[in-house]
Design a protein around this motif. Structure first.
Motif, PDB file in Angstrom:
ATOM      1  N   SER A  66      45.869 -64.573  75.031  1.00 21.89           N
ATOM      2  CA  SER A  66      46.870 -64.947  73.965  1.00 21.89           C
ATOM      3  C   SER A  66      47.960 -63.760  74.056  1.00 21.89           C
ATOM      4  O   SER A  66      47.928 -62.674  74.250  1.00 21.89           O
ATOM      5  CB  SER A  66      46.081 -64.573  72.769  1.00 21.89           C
ATOM      6  OG  SER A  66      46.901 -64.962  71.682  1.00 21.89           O
ATOM      7  N   GLU A  67      49.166 -64.605  73.782  1.00 25.64           N
ATOM      8  CA  GLU A  67      50.482 -63.578  73.643  1.00 25.64           C
ATOM      9  C   GLU A  67      51.020 -63.872  72.224  1.00 25.64           C
ATOM     10  O   GLU A  67      52.029 -63.693  71.805  1.00 25.64           O
ATOM     11  CB  GLU A  67      51.476 -64.151  74.687  1.00 25.64           C
ATOM     12  CG  GLU A  67      51.076 -63.675  75.936  1.00 25.64           C
ATOM     13  CD  GLU A  67      52.055 -64.168  77.113  1.00 25.64           C
ATOM     14  OE1 GLU A  67      53.012 -64.475  76.868  1.00 25.64           O
ATOM     15  OE2 GLU A  67      51.570 -63.936  78.221  1.00 25.64           O
ATOM     16  N   TRP A  68      50.137 -64.248  71.313  1.00 24.52           N
ATOM     17  CA  TRP A  68      50.246 -64.570  69.790  1.00 24.52           C
ATOM     18  C   TRP A  68      49.576 -63.524  69.041  1.00 24.52           C
ATOM     19  O   TRP A  68      48.364 -63.307  69.478  1.00 24.52           O
ATOM     20  CB  TRP A  68      49.909 -66.027  69.605  1.00 24.52           C
ATOM     21  CG  TRP A  68      50.452 -66.362  68.282  1.00 24.52           C
ATOM     22  CD1 TRP A  68      49.636 -66.452  67.185  1.00 24.52           C
ATOM     23  CD2 TRP A  68      51.723 -66.620  67.679  1.00 24.52           C
ATOM     24  NE1 TRP A  68      50.234 -66.784  65.940  1.00 24.52           N
ATOM     25  CE2 TRP A  68      51.559 -66.854  66.244  1.00 24.52           C
ATOM     26  CE3 TRP A  68      52.981 -66.663  68.192  1.00 24.52           C
ATOM     27  CZ2 TRP A  68      52.796 -67.224  65.628  1.00 24.52           C
ATOM     28  CZ3 TRP A  68      54.085 -66.971  67.498  1.00 24.52           C
ATOM     29  CH2 TRP A  68      54.133 -67.256  66.199  1.00 24.52           C
ATOM     30  N   TYR A  69      50.142 -63.004  67.887  1.00 25.66           N
ATOM     31  CA  TYR A  69      49.252 -62.126  67.023  1.00 25.66           C
ATOM     32  C   TYR A  69      48.070 -62.664  66.343  1.00 25.66           C
ATOM     33  O   TYR A  69      48.441 -63.124  65.226  1.00 25.66           O
ATOM     34  CB  TYR A  69      50.367 -61.313  66.390  1.00 25.66           C
ATOM     35  CG  TYR A  69      51.223 -60.446  66.939  1.00 25.66           C
ATOM     36  CD1 TYR A  69      50.900 -59.083  67.049  1.00 25.66           C
ATOM     37  CD2 TYR A  69      52.355 -60.923  67.395  1.00 25.66           C
ATOM     38  CE1 TYR A  69      51.728 -58.250  67.893  1.00 25.66           C
ATOM     39  CE2 TYR A  69      53.219 -60.017  68.217  1.00 25.66           C
ATOM     40  CZ  TYR A  69      52.937 -58.452  68.561  1.00 25.66           C
ATOM     41  OH  TYR A  69      53.626 -57.922  69.140  1.00 25.66           O
ATOM     42  N   GLU A  70      47.120 -62.927  66.909  1.00 24.44           N
ATOM     43  CA  GLU A  70      45.787 -63.435  66.336  1.00 24.44           C
ATOM     44  C   GLU A  70      45.172 -62.487  65.498  1.00 24.44           C
ATOM     45  O   GLU A  70      44.985 -61.230  66.021  1.00 24.44           O
ATOM     46  CB  GLU A  70      44.891 -64.364  67.523  1.00 24.44           C
ATOM     47  CG  GLU A  70      45.895 -65.505  68.021  1.00 24.44           C
ATOM     48  CD  GLU A  70      45.104 -66.155  68.985  1.00 24.44           C
ATOM     49  OE1 GLU A  70      44.045 -66.651  68.591  1.00 24.44           O
ATOM     50  OE2 GLU A  70      45.306 -66.221  69.900  1.00 24.44           O
ATOM     51  N   ASN A  71      44.585 -62.936  64.432  1.00 25.22           N
ATOM     52  CA  ASN A  71      43.624 -61.830  63.814  1.00 25.22           C
ATOM     53  C   ASN A  71      42.346 -61.647  64.511  1.00 25.22           C
ATOM     54  O   ASN A  71      42.239 -60.409  64.926  1.00 25.22           O
ATOM     55  CB  ASN A  71      43.633 -62.519  62.288  1.00 25.22           C
ATOM     56  CG  ASN A  71      42.643 -61.225  61.560  1.00 25.22           C
ATOM     57  OD1 ASN A  71      42.654 -60.234  61.605  1.00 25.22           O
ATOM     58  ND2 ASN A  71      42.157 -61.772  60.360  1.00 25.22           N
ATOM     59  N   SER A  72      41.233 -62.630  64.505  1.00 28.09           N
ATOM     60  CA  SER A  72      40.220 -62.596  65.066  1.00 28.09           C
ATOM     61  C   SER A  72      39.701 -63.950  65.654  1.00 28.09           C
ATOM     62  O   SER A  72      38.975 -64.527  64.882  1.00 28.09           O
ATOM     63  CB  SER A  72      39.119 -61.970  63.997  1.00 28.09           C
ATOM     64  OG  SER A  72      38.108 -61.872  64.571  1.00 28.09           O
ATOM     65  N   PRO A  73      40.075 -64.046  66.830  1.00 30.19           N
ATOM     66  CA  PRO A  73      39.768 -65.508  67.532  1.00 30.19           C
ATOM     67  C   PRO A  73      38.224 -65.649  67.525  1.00 30.19           C
ATOM     68  O   PRO A  73      37.565 -64.912  67.816  1.00 30.19           O
ATOM     69  CB  PRO A  73      40.429 -65.452  68.846  1.00 30.19           C
ATOM     70  CG  PRO A  73      41.393 -64.290  68.783  1.00 30.19           C
ATOM     71  CD  PRO A  73      40.772 -63.341  67.633  1.00 30.19           C
ATOM     72  N   MET A  74      37.764 -67.020  66.911  1.00 31.87           N
ATOM     73  CA  MET A  74      36.493 -67.340  67.048  1.00 31.87           C
ATOM     74  C   MET A  74      35.748 -67.297  68.419  1.00 31.87           C
ATOM     75  O   MET A  74      34.755 -67.168  68.437  1.00 31.87           O
ATOM     76  CB  MET A  74      36.197 -68.586  66.161  1.00 31.87           C
ATOM     77  CG  MET A  74      34.993 -69.019  66.191  1.00 31.87           C
ATOM     78  SD  MET A  74      33.684 -67.878  65.096  1.00 31.87           S
ATOM     79  CE  MET A  74      34.170 -68.244  63.423  1.00 31.87           C
ATOM     80  N   VAL A  75      36.669 -67.629  69.319  1.00 33.39           N
ATOM     81  CA  VAL A  75      36.232 -67.856  70.586  1.00 33.39           C
ATOM     82  C   VAL A  75      35.791 -66.539  71.100  1.00 33.39           C
ATOM     83  O   VAL A  75      34.640 -66.781  71.974  1.00 33.39           O
ATOM     84  CB  VAL A  75      37.382 -68.576  71.428  1.00 33.39           C
ATOM     85  CG1 VAL A  75      38.362 -67.294  71.926  1.00 33.39           C
ATOM     86  CG2 VAL A  75      36.824 -68.877  72.960  1.00 33.39           C
ATOM     87  N   ILE A  76      36.096 -65.465  70.650  1.00 33.33           N
ATOM     88  CA  ILE A  76      35.354 -64.029  71.111  1.00 33.33           C
ATOM     89  C   ILE A  76      34.270 -63.954  70.670  1.00 33.33           C
ATOM     90  O   ILE A  76      33.239 -63.887  71.364  1.00 33.33           O
ATOM     91  CB  ILE A  76      36.228 -62.936  70.633  1.00 33.33           C
ATOM     92  CG1 ILE A  76      37.619 -62.947  71.143  1.00 33.33           C
ATOM     93  CG2 ILE A  76      35.495 -61.673  70.812  1.00 33.33           C
ATOM     94  CD1 ILE A  76      38.566 -61.776  70.620  1.00 33.33           C
ATOM     95  N   LEU A  77      33.711 -64.405  69.202  1.00 32.17           N
ATOM     96  CA  LEU A  77      32.540 -64.451  68.958  1.00 32.17           C
ATOM     97  C   LEU A  77      31.463 -65.614  69.563  1.00 32.17           C
ATOM     98  O   LEU A  77      30.424 -65.166  69.944  1.00 32.17           O
ATOM     99  CB  LEU A  77      32.414 -64.712  67.511  1.00 32.17           C
ATOM    100  CG  LEU A  77      30.778 -64.465  66.895  1.00 32.17           C
ATOM    101  CD1 LEU A  77      30.232 -63.007  66.866  1.00 32.17           C
ATOM    102  CD2 LEU A  77      31.208 -64.619  65.278  1.00 32.17           C
TER     103      LEU A  77
END
Length: 158
Positions: A66-77
């Motif tokens: 990602s190069e976008w300011y994401e908060n907490s992408p669900m895909v990590i979990l």
């Protein structure tokens, strides 16, 4: 971030990559893959549910470029729940979810050489990658087993 990932894959030509998802860059991605003869890269299209779970289950790790300011992408979990470490850009809230060197690797967003190096490090040592996989799963398990204020029952994942 997908174009950064594709550029990084040109530096790791023997590494297989499966890209899941659809979006406005699909034609540009296809053209880039074809133009550069990247036979190790395949496009899986949109996946969800069991299809996504099976795709992730067959992966050694997940890349989140990602190069976008994401908060907490669900895909990590989702990756951690599958016992998969994550290589991700260090932007937005992503670094709060990944312990660099423990549950995956972080690199500066947009830096294809650093991303290629993280991918290479992940593949270089099966023993270390296995440890990262164990730690990723443990983090997910610990997060989901915490009791919530409204429930006295812990949540369990298989």
């Amino acid at each position: 971030g997908i174009m950064t990932l594709l550029k990084a894959m040109r530096l790791n030509p023997s590494t297989k990559l499966v890209i899941a998802g659809e979006g406005p860059l699909h034609a540009e991605i296809e053209t880039y893959i074809e133009t550069h003869g990247m036979k190790q890269v395949s496009l899986a299209g949109h996946k969800d549910g069991d299809a996504l779970k099976n795709l992730l289950g067959g992966a050694a790790f997940l890349v989140l470029p990602s190069e976008w300011y994401e908060n907490s992408p669900m895909v990590i979990l989702e990756a951690f729940a599958s016992g998969k470490p994550v290589v991700a850009s260090s932007i937005g809230g992503i670094p709060e979810s990944i312990n660099d060197g423990k549950t995956g690797y972080l690199y500066d967003a947009g830096d294809e050489e650093a991303l290629a190096d993280c991918i290479d490090r992940m593949l270089r040592s099966e023993e270390h990658t296995s440890e990262l996989q164990s730690q990723a799963y443990l983090v997910c398990r610990l997060l989901l087993e915490k009791k919530t204020p409204t429930s006295s029952l812990p949540i369990h994942i298989p």
